[in-house]
Design a protein around this motif. Structure first.
Motif, PDB file in Angstrom:
ATOM      1  N   ASN A1215      78.201  56.776  -1.420  1.00 59.18           N
ATOM      2  CA  ASN A1215      76.948  57.308  -0.687  1.00 59.18           C
ATOM      3  C   ASN A1215      77.741  58.693  -0.574  1.00 59.18           C
ATOM      4  N   VAL A1216      77.173  59.907  -1.487  1.00 59.19           N
ATOM      5  CA  VAL A1216      78.151  60.817  -1.553  1.00 59.19           C
ATOM      6  C   VAL A1216      77.052  61.903  -0.571  1.00 59.19           C
ATOM      7  N   LEU A1217      77.496  63.320   0.823  1.00 57.06           N
ATOM      8  CA  LEU A1217      76.066  63.918   1.169  1.00 57.06           C
ATOM      9  C   LEU A1217      76.671  65.143   0.773  1.00 57.06           C
ATOM     10  N   GLY A1218      76.193  65.454  -0.068  1.00 56.22           N
ATOM     11  CA  GLY A1218      76.190  66.878  -0.841  1.00 56.22           C
ATOM     12  C   GLY A1218      76.108  68.604  -0.145  1.00 56.22           C
ATOM     13  N   GLY A1219      75.912  69.249  -1.126  1.00 56.47           N
ATOM     14  CA  GLY A1219      75.924  70.631  -0.301  1.00 56.47           C
ATOM     15  C   GLY A1219      76.693  71.313   1.199  1.00 56.47           C
ATOM     16  N   TRP A1225      77.979  68.953  10.508  1.00 51.74           N
ATOM     17  CA  TRP A1225      78.936  67.568  10.702  1.00 51.74           C
ATOM     18  C   TRP A1225      79.806  67.218  12.083  1.00 51.74           C
ATOM     19  N   GLY A1226      79.126  67.647  12.807  1.00 56.42           N
ATOM     20  CA  GLY A1226      79.028  66.929  14.285  1.00 56.42           C
ATOM     21  C   GLY A1226      78.683  65.669  14.272  1.00 56.42           C
ATOM     22  N   THR A1227      77.861  65.080  13.921  1.00 58.59           N
ATOM     23  CA  THR A1227      76.788  64.622  13.346  1.00 58.59           C
ATOM     24  C   THR A1227      77.083  64.009  12.573  1.00 58.59           C
ATOM     25  N   ILE A1228      77.747  63.620  12.031  1.00 59.51           N
ATOM     26  CA  ILE A1228      78.039  63.076  10.973  1.00 59.51           C
ATOM     27  C   ILE A1228      79.701  62.407  11.493  1.00 59.51           C
ATOM     28  N   GLU A1229      80.867  63.205  11.782  1.00 64.16           N
ATOM     29  CA  GLU A1229      81.762  62.617  13.147  1.00 64.16           C
ATOM     30  C   GLU A1229      81.412  61.590  13.967  1.00 64.16           C
ATOM     31  N   LYS A1230      80.183  62.232  14.106  1.00 62.38           N
ATOM     32  CA  LYS A1230      80.136  60.866  15.610  1.00 62.38           C
ATOM     33  C   LYS A1230      79.843  59.465  14.164  1.00 62.38           C
ATOM     34  N   ALA A1231      78.729  59.606  13.704  1.00 63.34           N
ATOM     35  CA  ALA A1231      78.752  58.685  13.009  1.00 63.34           C
ATOM     36  C   ALA A1231      80.209  57.580  12.643  1.00 63.34           C
ATOM     37  N   LEU A1232      81.272  58.429  11.739  1.00 61.00           N
ATOM     38  CA  LEU A1232      82.258  57.890  10.687  1.00 61.00           C
ATOM     39  C   LEU A1232      83.037  56.862  12.235  1.00 61.00           C
ATOM     40  N   SER A1265      78.701  51.096   5.594  1.00 64.12           N
ATOM     41  CA  SER A1265      77.135  50.346   6.778  1.00 64.12           C
ATOM     42  C   SER A1265      77.677  52.222   7.798  1.00 64.12           C
ATOM     43  N   ALA A1266      77.477  53.058   7.697  1.00 64.36           N
ATOM     44  CA  ALA A1266      77.491  54.473   8.401  1.00 64.36           C
ATOM     45  C   ALA A1266      75.702  55.023   8.121  1.00 64.36           C
ATOM     46  N   VAL A1267      75.673  55.086   6.629  1.00 66.42           N
ATOM     47  CA  VAL A1267      74.679  55.009   5.915  1.00 66.42           C
ATOM     48  C   VAL A1267      73.241  55.238   7.082  1.00 66.42           C
ATOM     49  N   GLU A1268      73.127  55.030   7.549  1.00 65.86           N
ATOM     50  CA  GLU A1268      72.314  54.414   8.432  1.00 65.86           C
ATOM     51  C   GLU A1268      72.117  54.759   9.445  1.00 65.86           C
ATOM     52  N   THR A1269      73.099  55.049   9.781  1.00 66.27           N
ATOM     53  CA  THR A1269      73.380  55.957  11.986  1.00 66.27           C
ATOM     54  C   THR A1269      72.989  57.286  11.078  1.00 66.27           C
TER      55      THR A1269
END
Length: 1282
Positions: A1215-1219, A1225-1232, A1265-1269
């Motif tokens: 899974n790759v988040l593009g664009g 940023w903050g949301t992704i950092e939290k999920a990771l 494992s992080a996609v859903e979050t």
């Protein structure tokens, strides 16, 4: 790791007896658990090695049971190991020495797969899984945290054990660990640049030279262009701007129509590389705004002579009616007043004039803001805006005034259309602090302020900075193209020190070391204040650094001259780049010796002479006593401290203190003691007879001031006294004092003269030393003098050899018809017209100058660009190379990078060469594009750690992690010898302070202060002052420790490698991409892509690879198919290994994951695998593994991560988040941050290309494992339509 498995805690039960063992009940056995099948075994007393009867695994007792094999142990269930020292997991299992544990502890519950640590509260030994940092003690429930840095303190020092280690426990699948590490490292760095054409605009002719863009930026599309150019038709006819430049105009004007959440007008960033034509693009922007009635513009650049280039660019686009006014030629009054009369046009100024003010306190800033007016909505152009960097400096230093002024003018003109313009503007995120109009931080963004933005970027590493560049392009606020360096040639030329120079360098290094000792000795005689001392050393080290930089540069002159002459013979022309001109030294020498000299000035010599002349610590020179005169003077001086007498004996009223009476008497003192000023109110009395009679005859002592009658003295004085007179007691005291004083002065004078003699001797030594001439003068002279060489530097005058060849004279660089301000432009013109074929440029004189083989110029010979001195900063290096490689050139330049064979320089050569092969800045959204190979940046976190480790090793506080160069681990005396030399070297360059040599041991002890401990720059500068041999060895030691740290970081998955390519045999996009966020201002969106990858290699493909190798004759005897020596989950792993381009290293191809990134050394290959002679066996094993890996990871069906685990899986979902990434940023950092695997917690930027339709996506890698979050937190919008 191989280690004897200690017996973990086990539930009680009847254990099977080993052959030759004693029954559980009978006296002397111990019970252990088998490391293979986990059954409990009883081992007879005295037996230390045995084979499990069930699984046939050979094993041995853990060390702590060895000595106690005769004690009988009863197993008991435990989650806590007893308090004993744990075995240390070290290679070839040396056993730790262990005190026998208390006999009442019944069992040994140590789990070999975990770390054993004592609880801080109850002291129980706990089995802690690797990687777990917080947990509760199962015995006393206290919350505990692991300090990883202190783990080693818990392990006792190992003792050698002669026994061979048994194989490791069956569960640890080494191959799986290896594959996992490789996957964490990411893929290969792919090709960096792709050819560039404007993706969404087709107006204008194509650019005259090939232009490229980094492939990661190319994966991002800019927004749709909606702006219509007013000057579009005019440009169609004139063809003054290329399609690239027109594209910039459209996006900049479009962006200027937008507002930031703070209500200020949005700004635009032109990040094009040097030579793409930024100047003409800016001129086009000014012309477009002129058509819209915005007739005032500010153009801020680095040098005032670039005003002429601005004029030229405006004329080129047809804006001949737009005036350019140089601000430095204007008074400080109002610009639009009648006297100055600037109503409209471009005001051209430099960054330094932005912070200038007049003596009356009027500032240029005020003047400009007043001229622009309160509602100014014209252009403010920050050209070469990297000059405003350091607005947010590193901790401890101050922001620069320039940075603050750039910020202030933007704040005071909120409506202005701001354009930032620089090839290296964002080479470090810290340098973007002044780019407030980009709207990357502040209200309405993910980051509260710039510090927050900076923090996130620094945490995200290099990949994050690349994402910022991509984000800016996607939002239409950034363009960044670079001239392709196709056709340019790069060559690193090593210019080894010639024997004569090597001797010079050696002597100079030795001289500086002796000078340091000399200064230490001399300053120890000084009794006066301390501060002078610290200033002396500050100046000493500054001069030391300058001196050796100079020496390095001079060492390269012969090679530079040779290469230049060769290029001229081949009908090419030469550009030589350097950083410093040595002007200050020359001017000092001219002042000292006059305008005519025998030979050129030696920069290093003048520098040394100046330093010693001005700073050699001399004791204060005593004033000598000269005859009687000085006796009287001295008498006065001695008494000048008493309030009674003035220094010069002038008449004044004073109160005299008398020891024998409390009466106060007043008297007046005159220049001669036998005259007094008569006055009624003065009370004068003889000290002997106490009478006031014959006041006119009273004598006054010139020292103590006593008044006496000449007749009262014993013997009486009959003669009249002329001049000063002193009484008997004063005379006696004075003579005694004078003798002592005389002895003291003689002593001091001796000391002073000795010091002066030392100083003069040192100066004489310096004058007699062979030292090289100033490189700039030397080069110009050897290449034919100023008539043949164009000089573009910041210096005002130069030394020129006399026409008869004898001696040199100093002359101004400009002539009658050329002003000093225009001299560089004049020289440039002579070079471009072919009247001079060699140009020498310094950084100060060449900013923004174009010296390429321009098709419009008469001189179109190919440029050979020699660098005598390369700047250590990436920004400056790009600027210097951009002088000769620019648009519209007839041929691309040849670069020759010159380096000496001295430690720091030689290593730097290879880095710069690598950097230059794909010359482009970090700004371009792709680390590999440019001048920033992070791991070669010595002054990085790894560099600092390497330095500390090296210093501690040399100080013998710690073991050196690598064997020093020129030493052998078999011969410890070589290492000892090296350490002694290294300590002496560090003392010589002042890094090791307060050094004392031990009387018996001869060892040097001392300290390295904390600030030096981490200062890599200081280390690199200081070691230049060492003799070449030890200098190179110290440098190599530092670099090998750094390489080791970087290598380990890469293996552990902690190394930040920027954007990585995910490669596979087949990559397909799965389903529709999901839009998860849309940016309101630009309409750009964030999209989640899901790909399926098949990484496997079939048996047929693997066989073909091997056959081709053999056919080409490139194969070695070790190439072929191998199987692992050990089994996991009942089967062995198969690989194909063949020798890579580096001898002794082998490329590994696996059935499930294809070719491995890491190359394996032959020794490791042979220790883990054995070559299969049977191809049939290799085939069936290969095919079985290929089939099994399609759905299953390498850990087997019981893997903890289950379906989410991809280690060694042939088919993967990625899974790759593009664009746009910054807004989320903050949301992704939290999920990771919630991920289990350490490498998944890091933000990783990947590039992936589909194999069917070559669609390229660059974005953030999101673990399955992080996609859903991520989706939940973003509350994703909808699917993208086809």
């Amino acid at each position: 790791m191989t280690q004897p498995p200690p017996p973990p805690a086990v539930p009680p039960g009847p254990p099977p007896l080993l052959p030759g063992s004693v029954a559980a009940g009978g006296g002397g056995g111990v019970q252990v658990r088998c490391a293979g099948c986990r059954s409990i075994l009883t081992v007879a007393a005295g037996v230390t090695e045995f084979v499990c009867p069930t699984c046939k695994l050979p094993q041995m007792l853990p060390p702590e049971l060895m000595s106690r094999a005769h004690h009988h142990q009863q197993p008991k269930p435990l989650s806590i190991a007893p308090p004993l020292t744990p075995p240390l997991p070290l290679p070839p299992a040396p056993a730790p020495s262990v005190p026998p544990p208390p006999s009442h502890v019944p069992a040994h519950g140590i789990d070999p797969t975990k770390i054993q640590l004592p609880c801080a509260n109850c002291k129980a030994i706990l089995n802690v899984p690797h990687g777990l940092t917080r947990f509760n003690c199962p015995q006393c429930s206290v919350d505990l945290a692991v300090d990883v840095s202190k783990l080693k303190h818990f392990y006792p020092p190992p003792l050698p054990l002669p026994l061979p280690p048994p194989p490791p426990p069956e569960e640890v699948n080494e191959v799986a660990i290896e594959v996992e590490r490789e996957e964490d490292e990411g893929g290969m760095a792919g090709e960096t640049f792709t050819d560039y054409r404007p993706p969404k605009l087709s107006i204008g002719p194509s650019h005259p030279d090939p232009v490229v863009e980094t492939s990661s930026l190319a994966a991002v599309q800019p927004p749709e262009p909606t702006y219509d150019l007013e000057i579009g038709d005019e440009l169609e006819i004139s063809k003054a701007l290329s399609c690239l430049q027109i594209e910039t105009l459209v996006y900049a004007c479009q962006r200027h129509l937008q507002r930031l959440p703070s209500a200020a007008r949005a700004g635009f960033f032109i990040g094009d590389g040097a030579g793409v034509g930024k100047g003409r693009t800016i001129a086009g922007l000014i012309w477009e705004n002129w058509y819209h009635g915005r007739r005032k513009a500010l153009w801020i650049s680095v040098g005032s002579d670039l005003k002429f280039d601005a004029r030229r660019d405006l004329d080129d686009v047809g804006a001949t009616c737009v005036e350019v006014h140089a601000l430095n030629k204007q008074p400080y009054s109002k610009l639009d007043s009648k006297s100055v009369g600037i109503r409209e046009g471009v005001v051209f100024l430099t960054y330094s004039s932005l912070i200038a003010s007049s003596e009356r306190g009027r500032s240029r800033m005020q003047q400009l803001v007043q001229w622009c007016g309160p509602h100014f909505d014209g252009l403010v152009i920050f050209d070469e805006c990297h000059k405003a960097k350091n607005l947010v400096p590193e901790a401890g230093s101050q922001p620069t005034r320039t940075g603050e002024a750039v910020l202030e003018i933007q704040a005071r003109l909120p409506e202005a259309r701001v354009v930032y313009c620089s090839a290296t503007g964002a080479s470090e995120p810290r340098n973007m602090g002044y780019m407030v109009r980009l709207g990357l931080w502040g209200p309405g963004t993910s980051f509260i302020d710039f510090r927050d933005f900076l923090g996130a970027l620094e945490k995200g590493g290099v990949g994050a900075l690349e994402l910022v560049a991509m984000d800016m392009k996607a939002r239409g606020m950034y363009v960044c193209r670079t001239l392709s360096y196709k056709g340019s040639e790069f060559e690193v030329v090593e210019a080894p020190l010639e024997p004569e120079m090597m001797e010079m360098y050696k002597k100079a290094a030795e001289f500086w070391a002796e000078l340091r000792v000399e200064l230490l000795t001399a300053s120890s005689f000084l009794t006066n204040e301390k501060p002078n001392c610290s200033q002396l050393w500050r100046l000493y080290w500054a001069s030391h650094q300058r001196f050796f930089r100079h020496m390095c540069m001079s060492a390269k002159v012969p090679a530079a001259v040779r290469l230049a002459k060769k290029a001229l013979q081949e009908d090419k022309c030469v550009v030589i780049g350097l950083q410093s001109t040595g002007e200050a030294r020359t001017e000092e020498a001219i002042t000292k010796y006059g305008l005519e000299l025998d030979d050129f000035i030696s920069g290093p010599r003048e520098l040394l002479l100046k330093f010693v002349e001005e700073n050699y610590p001399l004791p204060e020179k005593p004033e000598p006593l000269q005859g009687e005169e000085s006796v009287k003077e001295l008498q006065r001086k001695r008494h000048s401290a008493t309030p009674g007498v003035s220094m010069k004996g002038r008449v004044r009223k004073i109160a005299k203190w008398k020891p024998d009476s409390d009466d106060e008497s007043e008297f007046s003192e005159s220049d001669s003691g036998n005259e007094s000023n008569e006055s009624d109110d003065e009370f004068q009395i003889c000290e002997i007879c106490n009478s006031e009679e014959e006041r006119k005859k009273l004598l006054q002592c010139s020292i103590c001031g006593k008044l006496v009658h000449p007749a009262c003295l014993v013997p009486p004085m009959a003669d009249l006294v002329s001049g000063d007179w002193s009484c008997h007691s004063c005379k006696e005291k004075t003579e005694e004092y004078l003798q002592a004083r005389h002895a003291y002065i003689t002593q001091m004078l001796k000391r002073y003269e000795a010091a002066l003699e030392r100083k003069l001797h040192i100066l004489e030594l310096i004058r007699s030393m062979g030292l090289p001439n100033n490189p700039l003068d030397d080069i110009i002279d050897q290449l034919g003098g100023p008539d043949k060489v164009a000089e573009m530097t910041g210096r005002r005058g130069m030394l020129v050899r006399a026409s008869n060849g004898k001696g040199v004279t100093y002359q101004q660089r400009n002539t009658k018809d050329v002003t000093m301000e225009m001299v560089n432009m004049h020289e440039k013109q002579l070079f471009m017209d072919g009247k001079k074929l060699v140009a020498v440029i310094s950084e100060a004189g060449s900013a923004g100058v174009s010296l390429q083989a321009d098709r419009r110029a008469a001189n179109q010979r190919r440029r050979v660009h020699l660098t005598l001195e390369l700047p250590w900063s990436a920004d400056r290096a790009i600027q210097q190379f951009g002088r000769t490689h620019r648009s519209n050139q007839a041929s691309a330049p040849e670069y020759r990078l010159l380096f000496t064979n001295l430690g720091g320089e030689r290593r730097f050569a290879s880095i710069v060469a690598k950097r230059l092969e794909s010359l482009g800045a970090l700004t371009q959204g792709d680390r590999r594009a440019g001048l920033s190979l992070k791991e070669y940046n010595y002054d990085s976190a790894y560099g600092k750690r390497a330095l500390v480790m090296m210093y501690k090793g040399i100080m013998e506080q710690d073991v050196l992690p690598v064997v020093p160069p020129g030493c052998s681990s078999e011969k410890p005396e070589t290492i000892k010898d090296f350490i002694a030399k290294a300590q002496a070297a560090l003392v010589a360059v002042g890094i090791l302070r307060d050094s004392v040599v031990g009387k018996d041991s001869g060892r040097i002890t001392g300290r390295i202060v904390d600030s030096d401990m981490h200062d890599v720059g200081r280390f690199l500068n200081r070691i230049l002052g060492l003799v070449p041999d030890i200098q190179n060895r110290l440098f190599e030691l530092f670099v090998s420790i750094l390489d080791l740290l970087v290598h380990n970081a890469r293996i552990e998955g902690n190394l930040d490698s920027g954007i990585v390519d995910m490669k596979a045999n087949s990559v397909e996009l799965q389903g529709k991409p999901k839009t998860v966020h849309v940016d309101e201002m630009s309409g750009a969106s964030t999209v989640l892509f899901t790909f399926t990858l098949d990484r496997g290699i079939t048996w047929e493909s693997a066989s073909t690879i091997l056959e081709e190798k053999q056919k080409d004759g490139l194969s070695s005897s070790h190439d072929g198919f191998y199987e692992s020596k050990r089994e996991w989950l009942g089967r062995r792993h198969f690989i194909l290994a063949f020798e890579s381009s580096a001898p002794g290293l082998y490329k590994i191809v696996r059935p499930a994951v294809g070719e491995s990134l890491r190359e394996m050394p032959l020794a490791e290959l042979k220790s883990k695998y054995r070559k299969t002679s049977s191809l049939e066996k290799a085939r069936s094993g290969w095919e079985a593994e290929y089939a099994a890996s399609s759905k299953q990871c390498m850990h087997g069906p019981k893997c903890k991560l289950g379906n989410f685990c991809t280690v060694g899986r042939r088919q993967q979902e990625v899974n790759v988040l593009g664009g746009l990434i910054l807004p989320v940023w903050g949301t992704i950092e939290k999920a990771l941050s919630k991920q289990a695997r350490h490498s998944h917690k890091r933000l990783r930027v990947v590039r992936i290309e589909t194999t069917t339709d070559n669609q390229r996506i660059v974005g953030l890698f999101i673990p399955n494992s992080a996609v859903e979050t991520v989706l939940q937190d973003l509350a994703w919008v909808q699917d993208i339509d086809d």
